[in-house]
Design an enzyme around this catalytic site. Structure first.
Site, PDB file in Angstrom:
ATOM      1  CE  LYS A 128      -4.005   1.751   2.648  1.00 46.82           C
ATOM      2  NZ  LYS A 128      -4.881   1.478   3.816  1.00 46.82           N
ATOM      3  CB  SER A 152      -8.206   3.194   2.840  1.00 51.16           C
ATOM      4  OG  SER A 152      -7.311   2.652   3.813  1.00 51.16           O
ATOM      5  CB  SER A 157      -8.366   0.361   5.886  1.00 47.82           C
ATOM      6  OG  SER A 157      -9.125   1.533   5.990  1.00 47.82           O
TER       7      SER A 157
END
Length: 479
Positions: free
Chosen positions: A79, A154, A178
């Protein structure tokens, strides 16, 4: 050999036995990225040359008979809010568009020591604020299982990368769900470790009291291998726990024993999709036949979890994001004529709508005269939510809930912030309590995956993964 949907264990054995090389494996994933990323927008940046160079070094080590870890030579995605020295780190925001990390996050350092292959940086909601991966300044990521739907957020880019077979596994961050929510929407296993189990050093801070780095994988044993690679005490993170890191993959196939399973009534109400509820009840019924003791429990302050989280989160976010001002960090507005305008214009032009919303909400809630009414009160309710879980774990070993109330929703379907925040309804409480949780996918009548969440006491990831593996093999219908 076919590489599609390879497990970490099989990939490791294949490399060690020299059935294939790390270079061949890396080239396979790079080709998949080339084929699919244009339509999915899962990766923001690729490390083609770096990945192939890392693979070559691993192949040399294998040919020399070196003893390598389970993650050595395995291509993964990270990420874009976790720092890797020398590589871009945007956190999905225009304000950090040209930023390059000047040091390694502790998890990145650990993976480097494990000879990982870093394929690239994955998309996310800006500064990890979102539940759909639509808030990225670099465009939304799409769900590989249905391109008209969101992958969750996310960590949506990381989830899409693994679900589309563009990476063997991926790292994400879980502040209020997330990792677990995108895992649920993309049919993956999502692990959120106990707060403090994995170092946050080098992770962009959103909510410092709930941020945790976790994994997105295709199976529970894969999640165990990844946790072994990234967990551990870190003196650079003051919230890191000085607890022994267990061998999570060892004995993962053993029967977990006759555990007591708790079902909190507050998670099985009208907010849950009817088909998901029926399918989940069927799973639980089958567990009862297998002599697990199923007990109904109550977590009475659950109804306040989302409201509490969305006070704590903006307050801590407003403080953490104050550093992105165009002076010390971030894109600087060059047309401003004085210092005040530079601060204002850099943030106005560099930050998206959701970070601005949370900064304003958090600043308001922390301001003089309102601190006691909002932040302090939220922290008191947070303690009650925490105590609900602690008391429940005096009666049961594992708690089962749905992960999310619905399957993945359509792109653009949730325009109102409150509607988006409510998609975290089963996730926020666990984050506020700092507990470990595992999201597992299963299938029912609908084409898209359903999911359930396993929750266990602090620092009991070994038990959580062992039980999750047993459930994955014995009760959950796979596609």
């Amino acid at each position: 050999m076919k590489f599609d949907k390879l497990s970490i264990k099989k990939a490791h054995q294949g490399l060690i036995n020299q059935d294939f090389s790390a270079q061949e494996l890396t080239e396979y994933y790079l080709k998949k990225i080339e084929e699919k990323n244009k339509s999915l927008n899962a990766f923001l940046q690729l490390n083609k040359d770096l990945a192939l160079d890392q693979a070559k070094k691993v192949d040399n080590k294998i040919s020399q008979g070196e003893d390598l870890s389970a993650l050595a030579g395995l291509p993964m995605a990270m990420k874009d809010n976790i720092l890797v020295k020398g590589l871009p780190a945007t956190a999905g925001s225009k304000i950090l568009e040209n930023y390059r990390a000047v040091y390694d996050a502790t998890v990145a350092k650990k993976l480097k020591n494990n000879n990982f292959i870093h394929l690239g940086r994955t998309n996310l909601d800006e500064f990890a604020m979102g539940s759909s991966c639509e808030n990225s300044a670099f465009g939304p990521t799409k769900n590989p299982l249905d391109l008209t739907r969101v992958p969750g957020g996310s960590s949506g880019g990381s989830a899409a990368a693994v679900a589309a077979d563009m990476a063997l596994y991926a790292l994400g961050s879980d502040t209020g769900g997330s990792v677990r929510q995108p895992a649920a929407f993309c049919g993956l296993v999502g692990l959120k470790p106990t707060y403090g189990r994995v170092s946050r050093y080098g992770l962009f801070s959103l909510t410092s009291s709930t941020d945790v780095i976790g994994s997105l994988t295709r199976s529970v044993p894969d999640a165990a291998f990844v946790l072994e690679g990234i967990a551990g005490f870190d003196k650079k993170d003051s919230t890191s726990a000085n607890k022994k890191v267990e061998n999570y993959s060892k004995d993962i196939d053993k029967h977990p024993g006759r555990l007591k399973i708790g079902l909190p009534k507050e998670y099985f109400g009208d907010q849950l999709d009817n088909d998901i509820k029926k399918s989940l009840n069927k799973v639980i019924e089958n567990m009862g036949h297998d002599k697990f003791e199923i007990k109904k429990i109550s977590l009475p302050h659950t109804e306040y979890a989302v409201a509490t989280y969305y006070i704590v989160n903006p307050c801590e976010a407003s403080s953490n994001l104050a550093r992105y001002d165009g002076i010390r960090y971030g894109r600087r507005d060059k047309e401003s004529e004085n210092l005040r305008q530079t601060y204002i214009n850099s943030r106005v032009k560099g930050l998206g709508a959701e970070p601005k919303r949370r900064i304003m909400l958090g600043t308001y809630a922390l301001s003089s005269g309102y601190f006691e009414a909002y932040y302090l009160k939220a922290q008191k309710v947070r303690r009650l939510i925490y105590e609900d879980f602690i008391k429940s774990f005096e009666k049961v070993d594992i708690i089962i809930t749905p992960t999310v109330p619905t399957v993945a929703f359509k792109l653009g379907e949730k325009q109102e912030p409150l509607s988006m925040y409510l998609s975290d309804i089963f996730l926020s409480g666990v984050s506020l309590a700092g507990l470990p949780a595992l999201s597992l996918p299963f299938y029912g009548k609908k084409k898209l995956p359903y999911s359930l969440q396993l929750i266990s006491p602090h620092f009991t990831e070994k038990k959580l993964l062992n039980f999750g593996n047993y459930m994955e093999k014995n009760y959950l219908i796979k596609k």
